[in-house]
Design a protein around this motif. Structure first.
Motif, PDB file in Angstrom:
ATOM      1  N   VAL A 148     -32.726 107.408 -22.432  1.00  0.00           N
ATOM      2  CA  VAL A 148     -32.375 106.093 -21.911  1.00  0.00           C
ATOM      3  C   VAL A 148     -32.043 105.095 -23.027  1.00  0.00           C
ATOM      4  CG1 VAL A 148     -33.693 106.421 -19.785  1.00  0.00           C
ATOM      5  CG2 VAL A 148     -34.791 105.326 -21.749  1.00  0.00           C
ATOM      6  N   THR A 149     -32.093 105.565 -24.280  1.00  0.00           N
ATOM      7  CA  THR A 149     -31.647 104.702 -25.383  1.00  0.00           C
ATOM      8  C   THR A 149     -30.137 104.545 -25.264  1.00  0.00           C
ATOM      9  OG1 THR A 149     -33.433 105.497 -26.778  1.00  0.00           O
ATOM     10  CG2 THR A 149     -31.591 104.426 -27.883  1.00  0.00           C
ATOM     11  N   ASP A 150     -29.678 103.326 -25.229  1.00  0.00           N
ATOM     12  CA  ASP A 150     -28.276 103.083 -24.927  1.00  0.00           C
ATOM     13  C   ASP A 150     -27.374 103.364 -26.137  1.00  0.00           C
ATOM     14  OD1 ASP A 150     -26.375 102.432 -23.081  1.00  0.00           O
ATOM     15  OD2 ASP A 150     -26.397 100.291 -23.533  1.00  0.00           O
ATOM     16  N   GLY A 151     -26.142 103.752 -25.841  1.00  0.00           N
ATOM     17  CA  GLY A 151     -25.178 104.057 -26.900  1.00  0.00           C
ATOM     18  C   GLY A 151     -25.052 102.954 -27.937  1.00  0.00           C
ATOM     19  N   PRO A 152     -24.850 101.705 -27.516  1.00  0.00           N
ATOM     20  CA  PRO A 152     -24.720 100.613 -28.505  1.00  0.00           C
ATOM     21  C   PRO A 152     -25.974 100.434 -29.376  1.00  0.00           C
ATOM     22  CG  PRO A 152     -23.820  99.929 -26.397  1.00  0.00           C
ATOM     23  CD  PRO A 152     -24.458 101.273 -26.164  1.00  0.00           C
ATOM     24  N   GLU A 153     -27.143 100.845 -28.873  1.00  0.00           N
ATOM     25  CA  GLU A 153     -28.348 100.774 -29.705  1.00  0.00           C
ATOM     26  C   GLU A 153     -28.277 101.803 -30.836  1.00  0.00           C
ATOM     27  OE1 GLU A 153     -31.853  99.228 -26.751  1.00  0.00           O
ATOM     28  OE2 GLU A 153     -31.219 101.290 -26.443  1.00  0.00           O
ATOM     29  N   VAL A 154     -27.787 103.003 -30.493  1.00  0.00           N
ATOM     30  CA  VAL A 154     -27.595 104.025 -31.531  1.00  0.00           C
ATOM     31  C   VAL A 154     -26.541 103.539 -32.518  1.00  0.00           C
ATOM     32  CG1 VAL A 154     -26.934 106.420 -31.986  1.00  0.00           C
ATOM     33  CG2 VAL A 154     -28.219 105.861 -29.910  1.00  0.00           C
ATOM     34  N   ASP A 155     -25.497 102.891 -31.992  1.00  0.00           N
ATOM     35  CA  ASP A 155     -24.448 102.351 -32.870  1.00  0.00           C
ATOM     36  C   ASP A 155     -25.048 101.445 -33.944  1.00  0.00           C
ATOM     37  OD1 ASP A 155     -22.579 103.669 -31.381  1.00  0.00           O
ATOM     38  OD2 ASP A 155     -21.784 101.891 -30.361  1.00  0.00           O
ATOM     39  N   GLU A 156     -26.038 100.649 -33.558  1.00  0.00           N
ATOM     40  CA  GLU A 156     -26.660  99.742 -34.534  1.00  0.00           C
ATOM     41  C   GLU A 156     -27.281 100.537 -35.691  1.00  0.00           C
ATOM     42  OE1 GLU A 156     -28.427  95.851 -32.553  1.00  0.00           O
ATOM     43  OE2 GLU A 156     -29.136  97.635 -31.483  1.00  0.00           O
ATOM     44  N   ALA A 157     -27.989 101.622 -35.329  1.00  0.00           N
ATOM     45  CA  ALA A 157     -28.607 102.451 -36.372  1.00  0.00           C
ATOM     46  C   ALA A 157     -27.549 103.132 -37.235  1.00  0.00           C
ATOM     47  CB  ALA A 157     -29.523 103.495 -35.727  1.00  0.00           C
ATOM     48  N   VAL A 158     -26.486 103.602 -36.573  1.00  0.00           N
ATOM     49  CA  VAL A 158     -25.396 104.262 -37.308  1.00  0.00           C
ATOM     50  C   VAL A 158     -24.727 103.262 -38.250  1.00  0.00           C
ATOM     51  CG1 VAL A 158     -23.129 105.372 -37.057  1.00  0.00           C
ATOM     52  CG2 VAL A 158     -25.009 106.015 -35.527  1.00  0.00           C
ATOM     53  N   ALA A 159     -24.529 102.042 -37.762  1.00  0.00           N
ATOM     54  CA  ALA A 159     -23.905 101.006 -38.596  1.00  0.00           C
ATOM     55  C   ALA A 159     -24.787 100.675 -39.798  1.00  0.00           C
ATOM     56  CB  ALA A 159     -23.627  99.753 -37.761  1.00  0.00           C
ATOM     57  N   LEU A 160     -26.099 100.611 -39.566  1.00  0.00           N
ATOM     58  CA  LEU A 160     -27.013 100.331 -40.681  1.00  0.00           C
ATOM     59  C   LEU A 160     -26.938 101.431 -41.728  1.00  0.00           C
ATOM     60  CD1 LEU A 160     -30.146  98.955 -38.781  1.00  0.00           C
ATOM     61  CD2 LEU A 160     -28.875  97.755 -40.562  1.00  0.00           C
ATOM     62  N   ALA A 161     -26.896 102.683 -41.272  1.00  0.00           N
ATOM     63  CA  ALA A 161     -26.769 103.791 -42.232  1.00  0.00           C
ATOM     64  C   ALA A 161     -25.465 103.651 -43.016  1.00  0.00           C
ATOM     65  CB  ALA A 161     -26.829 105.131 -41.490  1.00  0.00           C
TER      66      ALA A 161
ATOM     67  N   THR B  21     -21.260  96.626 -35.439  1.00  0.00           N
ATOM     68  CA  THR B  21     -21.051  97.978 -34.922  1.00  0.00           C
ATOM     69  C   THR B  21     -19.581  98.254 -34.617  1.00  0.00           C
ATOM     70  OG1 THR B  21     -21.516  97.201 -32.678  1.00  0.00           O
ATOM     71  CG2 THR B  21     -23.362  98.118 -33.915  1.00  0.00           C
ATOM     72  N   GLY B  22     -18.722  97.287 -34.932  1.00  0.00           N
ATOM     73  CA  GLY B  22     -17.294  97.425 -34.593  1.00  0.00           C
ATOM     74  C   GLY B  22     -16.686  98.744 -35.053  1.00  0.00           C
ATOM     75  N   ALA B  23     -17.016  99.136 -36.284  1.00  0.00           N
ATOM     76  CA  ALA B  23     -16.378 100.316 -36.859  1.00  0.00           C
ATOM     77  C   ALA B  23     -16.872 101.623 -36.237  1.00  0.00           C
ATOM     78  CB  ALA B  23     -16.619 100.336 -38.375  1.00  0.00           C
ATOM     79  N   VAL B  24     -18.079 101.604 -35.644  1.00  0.00           N
ATOM     80  CA  VAL B  24     -18.626 102.862 -35.121  1.00  0.00           C
ATOM     81  C   VAL B  24     -18.665 102.863 -33.588  1.00  0.00           C
ATOM     82  CG1 VAL B  24     -20.035 103.261 -37.156  1.00  0.00           C
ATOM     83  CG2 VAL B  24     -21.025 102.012 -35.234  1.00  0.00           C
ATOM     84  N   ARG B  25     -18.103 101.814 -33.013  1.00  0.00           N
ATOM     85  CA  ARG B  25     -18.201 101.659 -31.568  1.00  0.00           C
ATOM     86  C   ARG B  25     -16.922 102.114 -30.882  1.00  0.00           C
ATOM     87  NH1 ARG B  25     -21.752  96.883 -29.228  1.00  0.00           N
ATOM     88  NH2 ARG B  25     -21.556  97.319 -27.012  1.00  0.00           N
ATOM     89  N   ASP B  26     -17.083 102.783 -29.786  1.00  0.00           N
ATOM     90  CA  ASP B  26     -15.927 103.204 -29.020  1.00  0.00           C
ATOM     91  C   ASP B  26     -16.250 103.017 -27.544  1.00  0.00           C
ATOM     92  OD1 ASP B  26     -13.741 104.286 -27.913  1.00  0.00           O
ATOM     93  OD2 ASP B  26     -14.058 106.327 -28.622  1.00  0.00           O
ATOM     94  N   GLU B  27     -15.805 101.899 -27.006  1.00  0.00           N
ATOM     95  CA  GLU B  27     -16.165 101.582 -25.619  1.00  0.00           C
ATOM     96  C   GLU B  27     -15.458 102.485 -24.626  1.00  0.00           C
ATOM     97  OE1 GLU B  27     -18.534 100.138 -24.657  1.00  0.00           O
ATOM     98  OE2 GLU B  27     -19.087  98.475 -25.958  1.00  0.00           O
ATOM     99  N   ALA B  28     -14.247 102.903 -24.983  1.00  0.00           N
ATOM    100  CA  ALA B  28     -13.525 103.791 -24.082  1.00  0.00           C
ATOM    101  C   ALA B  28     -14.087 105.194 -24.233  1.00  0.00           C
ATOM    102  CB  ALA B  28     -12.037 103.775 -24.430  1.00  0.00           C
ATOM    103  N   ALA B  29     -14.870 105.608 -23.244  1.00  0.00           N
ATOM    104  CA  ALA B  29     -15.514 106.916 -23.332  1.00  0.00           C
ATOM    105  C   ALA B  29     -14.466 108.016 -23.402  1.00  0.00           C
ATOM    106  CB  ALA B  29     -16.416 107.119 -22.121  1.00  0.00           C
ATOM    107  N   SER B  30     -14.789 109.051 -24.152  1.00  0.00           N
ATOM    108  CA  SER B  30     -13.880 110.185 -24.230  1.00  0.00           C
ATOM    109  C   SER B  30     -13.871 110.900 -22.885  1.00  0.00           C
ATOM    110  CB  SER B  30     -14.348 111.153 -25.307  1.00  0.00           C
ATOM    111  OG  SER B  30     -15.472 111.862 -24.842  1.00  0.00           O
TER     112      SER B  30
END
Lengths: 95, 384
Positions: free
Chosen positions: B73-86, B307-316
């Motif tokens: 239930v962890t949302d995609g944009p929340e993971v994006d935040e961690a990915v962006a921090l990395a 998170t702009g660079a790692v975010r993709d709102e349009a789902a594949s």
């Protein structure tokens, strides 16, 4: 990350207990445990923190349960055993 | 009577399992219609699937896993935040089961493969130690899990961590999810099995207002096969008797009040706020955010996370087909998903439920994927 694993308290230094988990010694934090803990008690480990002092009369039952879970040695991935092993590792290795 | 039953249980005795199944069948016969109940714990689903417990359930009983996996239930944009921090070069520490959880387009495993400083830890304390060992570098703990795990994060926050340590909280709060499911017009859940270990912290009394408000019984259960079966018997007792009560079937671990020290620590550091749960909805009081007093430890305040660079709102294409959210609401099973076991497998998960060892799809995939074996080897009903 959601399981709790029981272990026996061998030593206590302030907020840190050295705990034996099925032969593996790890350090656990005692910040959030529900009751005062002394050497010889059993505690439930959750991600490196003791979350419950197991009442003595329930120790055998709880240990038997986990021995059964850990005993699964099938070639197949066993999710619950993996989680239990992860939880055991959640205590820090004694320096 | 059921109370005695749960206390004399000895783990995995087949005779007791059969007796419990018979008791369940009697209850369902007395109720005289189909009944759906939900558990909200990945460890329960592991026990149910691994021991094939659905095989002994009465035909009229549906046992559904709800939103009981914090990873899922962890949302995609929340993971994006961690990915962006990395991507910003800071150390990101995460529990192992979050590593391959996809964000809107990328996971922490992807970030690691790209050279990001991503570390798997088993305890928040390991993240704190890493920060102490590298005082000149920033270390962020990607804090996931339900309240049981959040308590550990809170304790670390209170134990004066070093200045270069911060927390990206995606902790979730279980009772909020039960509210959501019970109030959904689509679901017909008539009883809940609550997660034993979360209840060690919160105590079982926390479910009483819920049971009254939603007119739905709740049984707190351990995760042994017989714990689970006994709790279902008790739950069907309560449904048959139309009693919207809370019953503690896990007294060896759970008390009415729970752990007071743990609750104090939890609510000193966190507050429950509305937040999006992946595939489900905005859940009122579903997220545990750091209180303003702990802003100095809040990675969202410390860093400008873009998170702009790692975010993709349009789902594949594949993600658009994923039905994890519907599965977690109890409206579908993994077999209803066209991706399950084909395009979506543990090695390359599409949806969150295939990532974690506590996710419904991952559990079903590991344990044969077809736990609905009712009618196979049913000595209780065939031999009487």
């Amino acid at each position: 990350m959601c399981l709790g694993v029981p272990g026996k308290v061998l030593a206590i230094d302030g907020m840190v207990a050295t705990v034996d988990f099925f032969g593996v010694k790890k350090e656990l934090r005692l910040d959030i445990v529900d009751e005062p803990v002394t050497v010889g008690d059993y505690v439930l480990n959750h991600v490196g923190y003791a979350i419950r002092r197991i009442p003595p009369e329930e120790v055998q039952e709880t240990l038997a349960l986990f021995e059964q879970i850990l005993d699964i040695t099938g070639a197949r991935e066993d999710l619950m055993a993996m989680d239990v092993q992860g939880e055991i590792a959640a205590g820090r290795a004694k320096a | 009577m059921a109370k005695d039953l749960t206390q004399e249980l000895k783990f995995r005795d087949p005779a007791k399992a059969r007796a419990l199944a018979e008791a369940m069948q009697r209850n369902l016969d007395a109720i005289g219609r189909e009944v759906s109940v939900m558990h909200v714990c990945g460890s329960h689903e592991q026990a149910i699937a691994r021991f094939g417990l659905r095989a002994v359930l009465p035909r009229q009983l549906q046992l559904i896993m709800g939103p009981g996996c914090p990873v899922c239930v962890t949302d995609g944009p929340e993971v994006d935040e961690a990915v962006a921090l990395a991507g910003m070069g800071v150390h990101v520490c995460t529990y192992g089961d979050m590593l391959r959880l996809p964000g809107t387009s990328r996971s922490l495993a992807d970030a690691q493969a790209d050279g990001g400083k991503v570390h798997v830890v088993y305890s928040v304390d390991q993240a704190v130690e890493l920060a102490r060992a590298h005082p000149a570098e920033e270390v962020v703990f990607f804090a996931s899990g339900f309240e049981t795990t959040a308590v550990a994060t809170a304790a670390a926050a209170l134990a004066q961590p070093p200045k270069n340590f911060s927390i990206l909280s995606v902790h979730k709060y279980v009772p909020a999810a039960m509210d959501l499911v019970a109030q959904s017009k689509q679901t017909k859940i008539e009883g809940f099995i609550a997660a034993g270990h979360a209840a060690i912290i919160t105590g079982w009394a926390i479910f009483e207002p819920f049971a009254q408000k939603t007119n739905t019984p709740v049984v707190v259960a351990g995760f042994e096969p017989l714990d689970v079966l006994a709790s279902i018997v008790k739950l069907t007792d309560l449904i048959r008797e139309r009693k919207a009560e809370v019953f503690n079937a896990y007294p060896r671990c759970v008390t009415r009040e729970g752990s007071q020290p743990a609750q104090r620590v939890l609510w000193k550091v966190f507050e429950a706020r509305s937040g999006k749960w992946r595939g489900i909805a905005e859940v009122p009081e579903g997220n545990l955010d750091l209180r303003p007093e702990f802003a100095h430890l809040d990675a969202r305040k410390r860093f400008r996370i873009d998170t702009g660079a790692v975010r993709d709102e349009a789902a594949s294409g594949l993600e658009a087909e994923c039905i994890c959210g519907t599965i977690m609401m109890g409206l579908a099973s993994p077999h209803d998903c066209t991706l399950f076991g084909k395009a979506c497998v543990p090695e390359s998960p599409v949806g969150a439920c295939m990532v974690s060892s506590e996710g419904t799809c991952r559990i079903w995939h590991t344990y044969g994927g077809a736990p609905d074996l009712r009618g196979v080897g049913l000595p209780a009903s065939s031999e009487g």
